[in-house]
Design a protein around this motif. Sequence first.
Motif, short mmCIF file in Angstrom:
data_model
loop_
_atom_site.label_atom_id
_atom_site.label_comp_id
_atom_site.label_asym_id
_atom_site.label_seq_id
_atom_site.Cartn_x
_atom_site.Cartn_y
_atom_site.Cartn_z
N ALA A 71 -12.26 5.91 23.00
CA ALA A 71 -11.49 4.99 21.97
C ALA A 71 -11.15 3.75 22.81
O ALA A 71 -10.83 2.58 21.89
N ASP A 73 -13.15 1.97 24.64
CA ASP A 73 -14.61 1.38 24.65
C ASP A 73 -14.51 -0.17 24.34
O ASP A 73 -14.69 -1.11 24.65
N PRO A 74 -14.14 -0.36 22.86
CA PRO A 74 -14.23 -1.54 22.40
C PRO A 74 -13.34 -2.59 23.19
O PRO A 74 -13.48 -3.79 23.45
N HIS A 77 -15.17 -3.39 26.37
CA HIS A 77 -16.13 -4.28 26.00
C HIS A 77 -15.67 -5.71 26.03
O HIS A 77 -16.16 -6.61 26.29
N ILE A 111 -19.27 -2.77 29.29
CA ILE A 111 -18.12 -1.85 29.37
C ILE A 111 -17.83 -1.20 30.83
O ILE A 111 -16.68 -0.93 31.07
#
Lengths: 164, 601
Positions: A71, A73-74, A77, A111
């Motif tokens: 969850a 990850d964005p 990133h 990431i």
Amino acid sequence: MLRLIIKVLKALNSNEAPWQISLGIIFGSILGLTPFLSLHNLVIVFLALVINLNISMLIVSCGVFSLIAYALDPLFHQLGFAVLTSPGLEGFWTQFFSCPISLLANLNNTIVMGSLISTLAAAIPLFFLFNILVVKYRDVYNAFIGKFPMLKFLKVLDLYGKHS
Amino acid sequence: MKPANNKKFRVLGIAVFAVLAGLIGVFFVLFLDGIIKDAIEEQGSSVIESQIDVGSLSTSLLSQSMDIGNLQIANADKLDENLVQVGRIKFDFDGNRALSKKVIIDDMIVEGLRLNQKRETPAKPYKPASTEPESGKESEDKSSTQFGAPQGLDFKNPKDILENETLETLQVVKKTKSDLEALKTKWQTQVDQQLSKESLVQIQQRIKDLQAKSKNLKNPSAIQSITTEIQALRNDIQARIDTIQNFKKNLEADIRQAKKLASKIKTLPQKDFDRLRKKYSLDLKGGTGLVSQMVSGPLKTKIDKAWGYYKKISPYLKSDSKSEPEPEKMERGKGQYIKFASPNPFPDFLIRQAKLSMNIWEQDVKGGFQGLTNDPKVYGKPFHLNFTGSQNEVFKNFKLKLILDRTRNEAADLLETQVDSLKINPVPLGDWATLSRGFADIDGKINIQNEQDVKGDFTVKVHGATFAQTGEAANEMSRVLGSVLKTVNQFYIQGVINGTPDEYTLSIKTDLDEILAKSVRKLFDEKIKTFETDLKKSIAASTAGPLSEATGSVASLMDFKKILKTEESTSKDLLSQATEKALLGNIPGAGSLMDKLKLPF
């Protein structure tokens, strides 16, 4: 789930120092939040085996943080992308990634970089926070047990059963 | 209570780590080959959307080498065929560069390279089957059906042809006729309405009335009244004359237009004849074109296949070192890899040189390539591929040279091939003959600029050719073509390619067509002439009636011209009768009175 809770409680109620439990949680969070098959995690595993931290807490923490990693990850990133493409750091990264190990460690991945920076930045404050929480917990727990002689007796029996 | 174990380090942990690392190492040593093999077969297949099979694979980390046996890459469009098949690939890789995720191969040996081989078992489809028909297949089918058996000289009956064909002449004549009829009706209405007989009779009556009145004139006021009437009458007659003259002018224009249409439709039967002759007769003036058309179909299939290979290779040879990172391209859970300029830039993938052995026409040819890389601009050298072979059962000499130069902004590619005395396997020429033996000298060159601008030419010179007739000739034409070919022992085929890989023109010229046309023309000229004369007569018979009707319509317009002429002359007569002199000339004093009144006539 129950086993997980028992493991946590056992670790908290053990005789290990708070820093051992806190470090277990911190190392577990790094393993769980960053992509598992990364070179830096090999270093973390090595350190976890050499430093006398609580392995149970590390495993539980790794499991719990792995669940929320996807969850996040964005966010990782975005952070990794911002750091890796920052114009001010361009010269530094160029030098840094001219070393093959940096590339092998996938540190040019947004990431990996984002999650590693986040977990490392949070590691020191969280370490001290967890230390305080463990000490607080133990104070409350011992006070609670002290109020009920029956529980105290069961605790002694349990410890006797384990070590007899 | 257990005593607290609060030591900072545990030495045993190092041993545990060493054991774990050792186990992982052993696992890799034991299973690395299988892991790589599975990765190539599964991930490689997904990437290129075509099944990849690896027979065997062995890796040596110590010597940094890899040996792959029986590699097969299936043709995604034809699952029972391998696009590429390699007996063995052996190469050494640069371990130091591998740490930087770069695949650098200094030397490679590729043995037993074969293209388009049948597979033992059909490949698994990795992409949805194309719904479009294969262009090559289509052209092949077309070539075999349209030219499989040449059209004989059993010409169709012209009457049957006309029953099934729509003649343009009849269609145009029908329309012209209806236009002319409309014109005729228009004129009839105009003449009836504006130049009616009743109005003429009325004018004549008015003249008579005026003549009668003029006999009884007694006073000047009566004379003045009659002169006014005369003036009104003359005005009416003049208006009629003006209308007639106006009509005449317009009618002239309509007749001119009608004549134009009529002359146009007269040329239409010839146009229909030319079209039907082209369709049902044989045009031998430019040669039969049979061989060119038969060759172009299969040749286009082969060229399209070559373009297919070219398009597949091209994207891998494009430099991507300058590409800017784009944040939106992040793949969930995988992130995005950011590239940084290196102080010593080097391609991510490079095969410096490779030795190849390829099997072509069941013969081994040796060759090699240099500079296969994903980033030619950084590497700075173009990709070169060469194959040579000499003196064997199938050919005397074989040379193939391919240069893909992507080192500059504009790609410049070149393919050159030369084959001397290539033994020809039997080649069927439709259903009527077979080129059973012969030797071909092939020379070809194709230049492709910027992957789009294609220019190429090739020449195939066949010598020692032997043609055989295939079975029984389907018709007279097949028999003649077969027997003519028996006398041919050498010919050439020349081709020119122009355009883009997606849309190109292939023009083929061969002296074989001229030889065939000459012979066929000699034999069949008379029959063709008879057919064409009959066809012409039939068209003339079918169109004569409607044509004459259309011409008749033009003639009927001419009738209006006569009517208008008569009307004009009658009206002018009446105008001359309706003068004061004619009507009042015998009345005493009328002339002086007229002078006084200063009448305008």
